[in-house]
Design a protein around this motif. Structure first.
Motif, PDB file in Angstrom:
ATOM      1  N   ALA A 128       0.709  -1.164  -0.144  1.00 42.83           N
ATOM      2  CA  ALA A 128      -0.038   0.116   0.165  1.00 42.83           C
ATOM      3  C   ALA A 128       0.801   1.138  -0.072  1.00 42.83           C
ATOM      4  CB  ALA A 128      -0.704  -0.101   1.129  1.00 42.83           C
ATOM      5  N   ILE A 129       0.208   2.322  -0.348  1.00 40.09           N
ATOM      6  CA  ILE A 129       1.087   3.637  -0.650  1.00 40.09           C
ATOM      7  C   ILE A 129       0.369   4.596   0.480  1.00 40.09           C
ATOM      8  CG2 ILE A 129       1.729   5.458  -1.980  1.00 40.09           C
ATOM      9  CD1 ILE A 129       1.247   3.871  -4.259  1.00 40.09           C
ATOM     10  N   ILE A 130       1.327   4.915   1.091  1.00 43.64           N
ATOM     11  CA  ILE A 130       1.099   6.061   2.397  1.00 43.64           C
ATOM     12  C   ILE A 130       1.677   7.395   2.226  1.00 43.64           C
ATOM     13  CG2 ILE A 130       2.673   5.403   4.107  1.00 43.64           C
ATOM     14  CD1 ILE A 130       0.489   5.626   6.439  1.00 43.64           C
ATOM     15  N   THR A 131       1.122   8.463   2.450  1.00 42.29           N
ATOM     16  CA  THR A 131       1.797   9.743   2.493  1.00 42.29           C
ATOM     17  C   THR A 131       1.129  10.722   3.834  1.00 42.29           C
ATOM     18  OG1 THR A 131       2.739  11.438   1.397  1.00 42.29           O
ATOM     19  CG2 THR A 131       0.376  11.018   0.889  1.00 42.29           C
ATOM     20  N   ALA A 132       1.857  11.516   4.102  1.00 45.91           N
ATOM     21  CA  ALA A 132       1.114  12.714   5.015  1.00 45.91           C
ATOM     22  C   ALA A 132       0.503  13.725   4.257  1.00 45.91           C
ATOM     23  CB  ALA A 132       2.488  13.092   5.887  1.00 45.91           C
ATOM     24  N   LEU A 133      -0.400  14.161   4.835  1.00 43.83           N
ATOM     25  CA  LEU A 133      -1.209  15.413   4.137  1.00 43.83           C
ATOM     26  C   LEU A 133      -1.120  16.594   5.262  1.00 43.83           C
ATOM     27  CD1 LEU A 133      -3.882  13.246   2.510  1.00 43.83           C
ATOM     28  CD2 LEU A 133      -2.053  14.559   1.243  1.00 43.83           C
ATOM     29  N   PRO A 134      -1.288  17.698   4.752  1.00 38.54           N
ATOM     30  CA  PRO A 134      -1.291  18.821   5.739  1.00 38.54           C
ATOM     31  C   PRO A 134      -3.014  18.867   6.590  1.00 38.54           C
ATOM     32  CG  PRO A 134      -1.632  19.775   3.703  1.00 38.54           C
ATOM     33  CD  PRO A 134      -1.386  18.233   3.505  1.00 38.54           C
ATOM     34  N   SER A 135      -3.147  19.158   7.630  1.00 36.11           N
ATOM     35  CA  SER A 135      -4.382  19.301   8.344  1.00 36.11           C
ATOM     36  C   SER A 135      -4.368  20.545   9.291  1.00 36.11           C
ATOM     37  CB  SER A 135      -4.812  18.098   8.990  1.00 36.11           C
ATOM     38  OG  SER A 135      -4.209  18.058  10.282  1.00 36.11           O
ATOM     39  N   ILE A 136      -5.563  20.877   9.699  1.00 34.36           N
ATOM     40  CA  ILE A 136      -5.706  21.947  10.479  1.00 34.36           C
ATOM     41  C   ILE A 136      -4.822  21.858  11.722  1.00 34.36           C
ATOM     42  CG2 ILE A 136      -7.158  23.316  11.984  1.00 34.36           C
ATOM     43  CD1 ILE A 136      -9.304  23.557   9.422  1.00 34.36           C
ATOM     44  N   THR A 137      -4.827  20.792  12.295  1.00 32.18           N
ATOM     45  CA  THR A 137      -4.144  20.568  13.562  1.00 32.18           C
ATOM     46  C   THR A 137      -2.853  19.802  13.270  1.00 32.18           C
ATOM     47  OG1 THR A 137      -4.977  18.279  13.746  1.00 32.18           O
ATOM     48  CG2 THR A 137      -6.340  20.032  14.711  1.00 32.18           C
ATOM     49  N   GLY A 138      -2.132  19.797  12.318  1.00 29.71           N
ATOM     50  CA  GLY A 138      -1.034  19.289  11.962  1.00 29.71           C
ATOM     51  C   GLY A 138      -0.751  18.304  10.612  1.00 29.71           C
ATOM     52  N   GLN A 139      -0.734  17.010  11.019  1.00 29.11           N
ATOM     53  CA  GLN A 139      -0.702  16.277   9.639  1.00 29.11           C
ATOM     54  C   GLN A 139      -1.625  15.157   9.688  1.00 29.11           C
ATOM     55  OE1 GLN A 139       3.231  15.235   8.589  1.00 29.11           O
ATOM     56  NE2 GLN A 139       3.772  14.447  10.380  1.00 29.11           N
ATOM     57  N   THR A 140      -2.069  14.410   8.637  1.00 31.43           N
ATOM     58  CA  THR A 140      -2.796  13.346   8.703  1.00 31.43           C
ATOM     59  C   THR A 140      -1.911  12.300   7.526  1.00 31.43           C
ATOM     60  OG1 THR A 140      -4.790  14.259   8.944  1.00 31.43           O
ATOM     61  CG2 THR A 140      -5.096  12.340   8.136  1.00 31.43           C
ATOM     62  N   PHE A 141      -2.088  11.010   8.000  1.00 31.74           N
ATOM     63  CA  PHE A 141      -1.421  10.017   7.136  1.00 31.74           C
ATOM     64  C   PHE A 141      -2.588   9.389   6.223  1.00 31.74           C
ATOM     65  CE2 PHE A 141       2.177  11.062   9.686  1.00 31.74           C
ATOM     66  CZ  PHE A 141       3.374  11.048   8.689  1.00 31.74           C
ATOM     67  N   MET A 142      -2.652   9.054   5.052  1.00 30.24           N
ATOM     68  CA  MET A 142      -3.459   8.415   4.617  1.00 30.24           C
ATOM     69  C   MET A 142      -3.006   7.310   3.407  1.00 30.24           C
ATOM     70  SD  MET A 142      -6.801   9.835   2.620  1.00 30.24           S
ATOM     71  CE  MET A 142      -6.176  10.481   1.143  1.00 30.24           C
TER      72      MET A 142
END
Lengths: 340, 340
Positions: A128-142
């Motif tokens: 599977a491929i995972i990356t971090a994305l920016p979010s209001i509270t920091g970051q979210t990995f999807m």
């Protein structure tokens, strides 16, 4: 091993190739004095670009005579290009000469080749491929961002375990919260796989917080969001599309007339600071999980800064030995389920 | 019919209810002198709010004693709330007293109730939800946005026909371009349903342009984008999430200190103009397609302007008789396929 941590770079991959990878390698070595890099690609080209770099053994070249095209079919690349810069970079991980590999090449070919050369970890069906994305509270990995379509509930569960381990390895979050991407909580909503995965996750010892919706990715509050590759990829690409559209309209509005241009000039530091917050370059570097080795996919259009970030991610995953952690955790979850 | 075009409004639906719907109804009647509205909900409440409105017969009240809660299970709402404002508003379409209905209530309940009361058009298996989204070049319509999960290729084809007819009815585009949402063109990509739908669309007389990716929604260039409801909903919500995040960070950056606040003040007209371009209120109003009647879903949190926009969409669909056009076109496509 008596050598420093070593990362192989597919120097010819991506939309730009060596003109990005070589400067990124030099930039990276300046900031991380303990790591070695191997540039894989056409020796003459790379040698000419490097000249006398002054990093000694920490920067070496490994010749590869071929390049995988960005639009090449993965199966063809795998079959016909056994001396491609991508393939040789992965081979170096397999042989133990490198601890991880970074490529900005064709995602499908990178996935197929990594899987063929390195093989899957035990008890993991699909990478599977995972990356971090920016979010209001920091970051979210999807995850997954496109390696898998038509996933079963069991696959989604494996993604959750892999995501949890990776995030606890590369961030300082020890027990990441996991959300399952769904379309709301009404009874008509949610497809079968997602509903079943929800049950599996609930019954597990993962820090599962339940369903999340598309907007939760960027609102923050959940560390890892799990989806099948079709849905994850669409969510990622749509979001990129909106951000691009807003950027486009913002430029247009500030360019409208002299007055708005002046306003733009005055607002420039603020807008720059905003851009920095959501700069995709600082999030560049998606990990291919589930393999017996560390492979990082850089965005095809990555620039020097972005590619350097992808190398940093590879380095972090080496330090915490993400593949072994994933293998252990998947086994632990399976054992627990069997005992239950 | 000897009466003006009439639209029934679920006056109690949505997060706010009558406090949005009543002002929106009054605002709408001022700008459209030929249409009549029926406010459906608690008569005493509505009467007290309306007072002497001066629109005569163009604004009437129809009493309904119940309200469907925003988090109520659709099946329960359908079974237990036969005198809800939502149900009575839809009943008015069924009986012919209204030509269309608008509700900001619970999507699942609205869909289930509309389907139960109005029934599906012949040859359409499932209703779908479509809405317009802003794009760099204008607007893009996307469907399905969450009514259907686990769609077959045949369902996706029906969505394409419905989308094509709706867009040609409510815009001035006579032969809209249709794209199928997918995750790229590599061989490992695309799930089975999408691949099969691609074949069906290629063979049809629709203006099919092929696969599009998540970012194409906002880049423009395609009039209608077709996806299954799970994927469409996630794409929509993720995009909303990104836009919210950017807005949030922009506010934060401009509020940082006195200097940035001043910059914000100077840039304000430009930022307002930008906000207007992508103001979701101007896109509020999703159509429930495939039913024997016109039902428009307003966003639950819609304000007066947004709700007025949803009424306008209902009005346009009445003028061009979208349901009949869809029924005709679906039949024509089926006949053609059988002849072929």
């Amino acid at each position: 091993m008596n050598r420093p941590v070593t990362i192989s770079l597919d120097a010819m991959g991506g939309d730009i190739g060596a003109d990005v990878v070589v400067p990124a390698a030099l930039g990276y070595l300046k900031q991380d004095k303990k790591t070695a890099l191997i540039l894989v690609g056409d020796e003459d080209t790379l040698q000419a670009m490097l000249g006398n770099h002054g990093f000694g053994d920490r920067l070496r070249i490994k010749h590869a005579s071929e390049v995988v095209a960005m639009d090449e079919l993965p199966s063809k690349a795998l079959r016909n290009k056994k001396d491609s810069s991508m393939r040789v970079a992965i081979d170096l991980v397999k042989s133990g000469d490198a601890d991880a590999c970074v490529s900005a090449g064709n995602t499908g070919a990178l996935m197929a080749t990594s899987r063929f050369v390195l093989k899957m970890l035990p008890n993991i069906d699909r990478p599977a491929i995972i990356t971090a994305l920016p979010s209001i509270t920091g970051q979210t990995f999807m995850l997954d961002l496109g390696a898998n379509v038509d996933c079963s509930a069991g696959h989604l569960f494996q993604f959750a375990v892999m995501g949890s381990e990776t995030v606890s390895a590369v961030t300082d979050i020890s027990n990441p919260t996991i959300g399952l991407l769904n379309i709301g909580q009404e009874e008509i909503k949610g497809n079968e796989q997602v509903k079943q995965a929800h049950e599996l996750l609930h019954a597990s010892s993962l820090n599962y917080v339940g369903y999340v919706e598309g907007d939760d990715v960027f609102q923050g509050g959940t560390d890892v969001i799990v989806a099948d590759g079709f849905v994850g990829n669409i969510a990622l690409k749509s979001s990129e599309g909106v951000a691009k559209m807003i950027r486009h309209f913002m430029r247009l509005e500030f360019k409208k007339n002299l007055l708005t241009q002046l306003a733009g000039l005055i607002a420039l530091p603020v807008l720059r600071s905003l851009a920095k917050r959501i700069d995709h370059r600082h999030y560049n570097g998606a990990s291919l999980l589930g393999l017996r080795g560390i492979v990082i996919k850089s965005h095809g259009g990555a620039d020097k800064i972005a590619f350097m970030n992808a190398i940093s991610i590879a380095r972090k995953e080496v330090s915490s030995d993400v593949p072994s952690r994933i293998a252990e955790q998947v086994k632990a979850h399976l054992d627990k389920r069997e005992t239950a």
